[in-house]
Design an enzyme around this catalytic site. Sequence first.
Site: not given
Ligand code: CP3
Length: 342
Positions: A24, A28, A37, A74, A150
Amino acid sequence: MTEKPMLAALAGETLKTPPIWLMRQAGRYLPEYRKLRAETGSFLDLCYNPVKAAEATLQPIHRFAMDAAILFSDILVVPDAMGQKVGFREGEGPVLDAVRDRRAIEALDPEAVVGRLAPVYETVSRVSRELPDTCAMIGFAGAPWTVATYMVEGGTSKDFRSVKALAYGDRDGFSELIDRLVAATIGHLAAQVDAGAEILQIFDTWAGILPEDAFDDWCVEPTRRIVSGLRERNVSVPIIGFPRGVGLSYGRYAEAVGVEGVSLDTSVPLDWAAEHLQSQVTVQGNLDPVLLTVGGAAMDGAIRRIVERLGSGPYIFNLGHGVLPQTPPENVAALVEAVRSC
Ligand code: CP3
């Protein structure tokens, strides 16, 4: 020819300075991400816009000179592309039309994934063209179990009752869902490599909530099939597995799945990892993401302890989970600096 440090570490080399990237690392906590975004609309719109997703991928590379870029996307684009409705709500996270019965499972189309996710592969190829010479491109997917949580819960869950009840109560139905995810994930990962990904990471964020037998059936075995399916298709890039929270079972996972690397969550004891994992695979991790929000001497001490214990074998610096939105970017800069001067 100078090899990229990430590739050298995953080939089993012990480097003087460990390569570093962060799960990540785009997101944000970066003002430039929040701006991008806000200009783009929904989170999924950003994931499916190759120009903007490439920019988001490159933001942490430009700011911190990380040793790897991870595709901005994602894990839930896979169910979206299989035909399940997926959305992201501000402050709430993902919301899906829950898949609970055979009919909903049989409506999911793994064959559609690679065609529908063409914009994601376009992002990979754009990023690959712009990466600095020493920086490696990481593609990724969620492991079938984590993606299924999910899909069946309809979003994030506290107790995972619905997905566990389906897995325990209708083994054949749940196997059908997992099989479709295995097929879709092999296609999705292979397409990322075709587009220029040099490393793959498989995120099994919720592996740690299952009892031993169920972990073997729903995490180890499907992930092993993905890795062997990729190898059968001549995808030879190194693969990192992240079975978060599985404790002692990291050992069995590393051995059975056939990955080149494992990413350690924050709770994995360093000496145990050095002794039991690092002789078989490259290890990655595992600074507590909360220490990165705190910074200062607490963070510096933890960095030194981790690098001291894991740095004498094949090792990649990372967190034990993703960067938190509250993280001050200057702490990330200090972290990179501290690791590089270890
Ligand atoms: O920078 C990176 O790592 C690359 C992008 C990336 C995202 N999600 C972007 C993202 C990666 C590799 C993921 C993986 C992901 N997504 C996982 C596995 C890793 C982990 O964190 O456990 C999971 C479980 C998800 C599912 C997911 N996506 C959730 C539960 C959420 C909401 C919670 C949160 O952290 O916001 C997301 C949203 C998400 N994925 C965002 C980003 C940048 C935030 C979205 C926004 O801009 O509002």
